[in-house]
Design an enzyme around this catalytic site. Structure first.
Site, mmCIF file in Angstrom:
data_model
loop_
_atom_site.group_PDB
_atom_site.id
_atom_site.type_symbol
_atom_site.label_atom_id
_atom_site.label_comp_id
_atom_site.label_asym_id
_atom_site.label_seq_id
_atom_site.Cartn_x
_atom_site.Cartn_y
_atom_site.Cartn_z
ATOM 1 N N GLU A 53 -4.398 -2.698 5.293
ATOM 2 C CA GLU A 53 -3.875 -3.228 6.556
ATOM 3 C C GLU A 53 -4.917 -4.040 7.305
ATOM 4 O O GLU A 53 -4.619 -4.686 8.302
ATOM 5 C CB GLU A 53 -3.410 -2.064 7.450
ATOM 6 C CG GLU A 53 -2.135 -1.378 6.988
ATOM 7 C CD GLU A 53 -2.394 -0.244 5.993
ATOM 8 O OE1 GLU A 53 -3.453 -0.256 5.331
ATOM 9 O OE2 GLU A 53 -1.535 0.650 5.880
ATOM 10 N N LYS A 107 -6.725 10.234 -2.829
ATOM 11 C CA LYS A 107 -7.263 8.994 -3.358
ATOM 12 C C LYS A 107 -8.065 9.272 -4.608
ATOM 13 O O LYS A 107 -9.126 9.868 -4.569
ATOM 14 C CB LYS A 107 -8.113 8.279 -2.322
ATOM 15 C CG LYS A 107 -8.087 6.797 -2.550
ATOM 16 C CD LYS A 107 -8.591 6.042 -1.382
ATOM 17 C CE LYS A 107 -8.036 4.632 -1.398
ATOM 18 N NZ LYS A 107 -8.771 3.766 -0.492
ATOM 19 N N TRP A 146 -4.136 5.333 -4.412
ATOM 20 C CA TRP A 146 -3.416 6.383 -3.703
ATOM 21 C C TRP A 146 -2.458 7.156 -4.584
ATOM 22 O O TRP A 146 -1.783 6.600 -5.443
ATOM 23 C CB TRP A 146 -2.591 5.800 -2.560
ATOM 24 C CG TRP A 146 -3.386 5.279 -1.416
ATOM 25 C CD1 TRP A 146 -3.381 3.998 -0.972
ATOM 26 C CD2 TRP A 146 -4.275 6.002 -0.554
ATOM 27 N NE1 TRP A 146 -4.224 3.885 0.125
ATOM 28 C CE2 TRP A 146 -4.777 5.091 0.391
ATOM 29 C CE3 TRP A 146 -4.689 7.335 -0.498
ATOM 30 C CZ2 TRP A 146 -5.668 5.464 1.389
ATOM 31 C CZ3 TRP A 146 -5.584 7.700 0.493
ATOM 32 C CH2 TRP A 146 -6.073 6.777 1.416
ATOM 33 N N THR A 174 0.854 -1.181 0.000
ATOM 34 C CA THR A 174 0.000 0.000 0.000
ATOM 35 C C THR A 174 0.891 1.232 0.000
ATOM 36 O O THR A 174 1.920 1.250 0.672
ATOM 37 C CB THR A 174 -0.966 -0.028 1.203
ATOM 38 O OG1 THR A 174 -1.698 1.188 1.249
ATOM 39 C CG2 THR A 174 -0.258 -0.228 2.526
HETATM 40 P P1 AMP Z 1 -6.648 1.218 1.008
HETATM 41 O O1 AMP Z 1 -5.669 0.628 1.936
HETATM 42 O O2 AMP Z 1 -6.075 1.608 -0.295
HETATM 43 O O3 AMP Z 1 -7.855 0.354 0.879
HETATM 44 O O4 AMP Z 1 -7.144 2.589 1.644
HETATM 45 C C1 AMP Z 1 -7.727 2.654 2.924
HETATM 46 C C2 AMP Z 1 -8.162 4.075 3.195
HETATM 47 O O5 AMP Z 1 -9.139 4.474 2.234
HETATM 48 C C3 AMP Z 1 -8.807 4.318 4.523
HETATM 49 O O6 AMP Z 1 -7.868 4.471 5.563
HETATM 50 C C4 AMP Z 1 -9.586 5.588 4.249
HETATM 51 O O7 AMP Z 1 -8.746 6.730 4.298
HETATM 52 C C5 AMP Z 1 -10.045 5.382 2.826
HETATM 53 N N1 AMP Z 1 -11.388 4.802 2.786
HETATM 54 C C6 AMP Z 1 -11.729 3.506 2.623
HETATM 55 N N2 AMP Z 1 -13.062 3.345 2.632
HETATM 56 C C7 AMP Z 1 -13.586 4.572 2.815
HETATM 57 C C8 AMP Z 1 -14.928 5.078 2.927
HETATM 58 N N3 AMP Z 1 -16.003 4.293 2.828
HETATM 59 N N4 AMP Z 1 -15.077 6.412 3.110
HETATM 60 C C9 AMP Z 1 -14.004 7.238 3.214
HETATM 61 N N5 AMP Z 1 -12.731 6.824 3.112
HETATM 62 C C10 AMP Z 1 -12.520 5.499 2.916
#
Ligand code: AMP
Length: 452
Positions: free
Chosen positions: A243, A351, A356, A98
Site C-alpha cells: 500500500e 509471512k 502472505w 496484496t
Molecule cells: P507487503 O505488503 O507484502 O510488502 O507486506 C507489508 C507488511 O510486511 C508490513 O505491514 C509488515 O507487517 C511487514 N513488514 C515489512 N517490512 C518489515 C520489517 N522490516 N520488519 C517487520 N515487518 C515488516
C-alpha cells in the site's frame, strides 16, 4: 503508454489468480514459457483477457498453439519510435494485489505521480542511496510491489539493474553478485539466509556489495552481524508495504550509527528506521489518541504521504483509512527522533519467506473437513522461512482424522506454500471475552515448535 501494468504472483492458488485477473479486468496477459501450464489451466475462466503473449522468440514457441501470441512477432511490425501520450500525472500506471487477513486479495493502484515521487524518494543517501554508479540486484519479484520500485529508481538514477531470474539460491546469487559486481542488494530475510549459508560453506566473501536492504519481514540480529563482519556490507533495515509503493522507513548507515560500538549498533539496526522524506508516521491507541514518541509506548502505526494508497481498487472497505491516514495493521514504537520499531502485528496473517498466508482463510478451509469442529492457525518462528503456519484442530465428538487426512483436504484448496507445517490435535482452544480465538498464548506455547 497509458496502459496499466499489473504483475501477478504465479505461485498463488489458480482460483486466486483467476479472481485477481478478473477483478483487475486484465486484458493482455504476458507470460514466461514456464507459466504456460498455469495459463492453460485458468485461461477459460479469465473473463477479460483478450490475448496471451508469450515472452519468447519464435523458435521457443510451442507448436500448434494459435491461441498464443509470440512477443517477438508482436514487436516485429512496429516502428522503433512511439508517440507517448500526454497523461494526467494521476493516471493509473501499475497495480499489485496484496493478500488481506480475510476475503479476497486487495488491489493497490499506483499512479504515474506516486511512482515517480516514490522513486525520487528512494534515491538519496538518507534513503537507499542509489546513484549512477550503483549496481542494484533486487531479489524481489515484480509482483511484490514492482520489485520494490527498483526498475524505476534504477532508470531514474542511471544505475545498473541486475535481475536474478529464477535462480534465487545462494550459488546462483553469488555468481550474479560477483559477476556483475553488485553494490546494492534488496530482498526479504529468507533469501539472504540462503546466500549467507552458501557463502559460509565455500568460505567466500562478497567484495562488491556495500548495502543490503532487508525488508518485508524483520531482519534478524545474526544477519545484521554476518553481513557486517563477514562481508563488510551494511544491512539497511527497511519497512514498507504494498500500500506504500512500498518504502516507508529506512535504518541506514548514519554517522551516529557508525560511531557506536558494533554490538550496540547491531541492536539499533534491529529497528526498522526513520521515515523517508515524504512519509509521515504516528502511533495511536485503540481510542485513536496519539501516543508519545518515547521509544516505549506502542500502538497502531498509521502512515500518510504522496505514495501511500488512499483506497483499494474496486473495494469499498474503508476500515484502514482514518482521517487521511492509512492504518498499517502493524504495531510499533516511535522514539524521540522518529525511529520506528515494529513490535507486533494486528492483522491475523503469516509471512513466510516474504509472502502472505491468511490464517483466517486457512481456518475457514480446515473447518470444512467433516471431522473438524474448530480450527486455529498461528504463525510460529521458522529458521528458514521466518514464519510458518501451524494448524491446531479440535475434532468433533466421536470423529477421527489424521494429520495426513487434514492436510490432504486443505491441500485441495490452497497454494502449496500455504500448507501448514504441522497439524496438532487439541482438546480445546482458548477464546477471548468476545469469543474470538485467543492466539497470543498459543503463539507463545508453540514458539519453538519448528525451530528444531
Ligand atoms: P507487503 O505488503 O507484502 O510488502 O507486506 C507489508 C507488511 O510486511 C508490513 O505491514 C509488515 O507487517 C511487514 N513488514 C515489512 N517490512 C518489515 C520489517 N522490516 N520488519 C517487520 N515487518 C515488516
Amino acid at each position: 503508454m497509458g496502459a496499466v501494468l499489473h504483475t501477478i504472483n504465479p505461485r498463488l492458488f489458480p482460483e486466486q489468480v483467476i479472481w485477481i485477473a478478473n477483478h483487475a479486468e486484465d486484458r493482455f496477459l504476458f507470460v514466461d514459457l514456464t507459466f504456460l501450464p498455469l495459463v492453460d489451466a485458468v485461461r477459460s475462466q479469465l473473463t477479460s483477457v483478450e490475448k496471451v503473449i508469450v515472452l519468447a522468440d519464435k523458435a521457443a514457441m510451442p507448436a500448434g498453439r494459435d491461441d498464443l501470441v509470440c512477443y517477438e512477432d508482436l514487436l516485429a511490425p512496429e516502428a522503433g519510435s512511439f508517440a507517448w501520450p500526454a497523461l494526467d500525472e494521476r493516471t493509473a500506471a501499475s497495480m499489485c494485489y496484496t493478500s488481506g487477513t480475510t476475503g479476497h486479495p486487495k488491489g493497490v493502484l499506483y499512479t504515474h505521480r506516486s511512482t515517480v515521487l516514490h522513486a525520487l524518494g528512494t534515491l538519496h543517501s538518507g534513503a537507499l542511496d542509489i546513484g549512477r554508479d550503483s549496481v542494484i540486484l533486487p531479489v524481489v519479484p515484480m509482483f511484490h510491489v514492482n520489485a520494490w520500485g527498483t526498475p524505476y529508481s534504477a532508470a531514474m538514477s542511471g544505475a545498473k539493474l541486475v535481475l536474478p531470474g529464477a535462480g534465487m539460491d545462494g550459488k546462483n546469487l553469488h555468481e550474479l553478485i560477483d559477476g556483475e559486481q553488485a553494490t546494492l542488494l534488496l530482498g526479504v530475510p529468507t533469501v539472504w539466509l540462503g546466500l549467507l549459508n552458501y557463502l559460509d560453506s565455500i568460505s567466500a566473501k562478497m567484495d562488491s556489495v556495500q548495502h543490503v536492504v532487508v525488508g518485508g519481514s524483520a531482519a534478524p540480529l545474526a544477519m545484521i552481524r554476518a553481513f557486517d563482519e563477514k562481508h563488510d556490507a551494511f544491512l539497511i533495515h527497511a519497512w514498507g508495504m504494498t500500500e506504500m509503493s512500498p518504502l516507508g522507513t529506512v535504518n541506514g548507515p548514519t554517522r551516529e550509527l557508525l560511531a557506536l560500538p558494533k554490538e550496540e549498533r547491531y541492536k539499533r539496526q534491529l529497528k526498522q528506521g526513520r521515515p523517508v522524506y515524504g512519509v509521515e508516521l504516528k502511533i495511536i491507541d485503540d481510542d485513536g489518541k496519539e501516543l508519545p514518541r518515547d521509544g516505549k509506548a506502542y500502538g497502531r502505526l498509521l502512515v500518510r504521504g504522496p505514495w501511500i494508497t488512499s483506497g483499494y481498487y474496486r473495494n469499498d472497505d474503508r476500515s484502514a483509512f482514518v482521517d487521511g491516514w492509512f492504518d498499517t495493521g502493524d504495531v510499533a514504537t516511535l522514539d524521540e527522533i522518529n525511529t520506528m520499531q515494529i513490535v507486533d502485528r494486528r492483522k491475523d496473517v503469516i509471512k513466510s519467506g516474504g509472502e502472505w498466508i491468511s490464517s483466517i482463510d486457512l481456518e475457514n478451509i480446515a473447518v470444512g473437513h467433516p471431522a473438524v469442529k474448530e480450527a486455529c492457525v498461528i504463525g510460529v518462528p521458522h529458521p528458514k522461512w521466518d514464519e510458518r503456519p501451524l494448524l491446531l484442530i479440535v475434532l468433533k465428538e466421536g470423529a477421527s482424522a489424521t494429520k495426513e487426512d487434514v492436510l490432504a483436504y486443505v491441500g485441495q484448496h490452497i497454494a502449496k506454500f500455504w500448507t501448514p507445517d504441522d497439524v496438532i490435535f487439541v482438546a480445546d482452544l482458548p477464546h477471548t471475552a468476545t469469543g474470538k480465538l485467543h492466539k497470543v498464548p498459543l503463539r507463545e506455547q508453540y514458539a519453538n515448535h519448528l525451530m528444531g
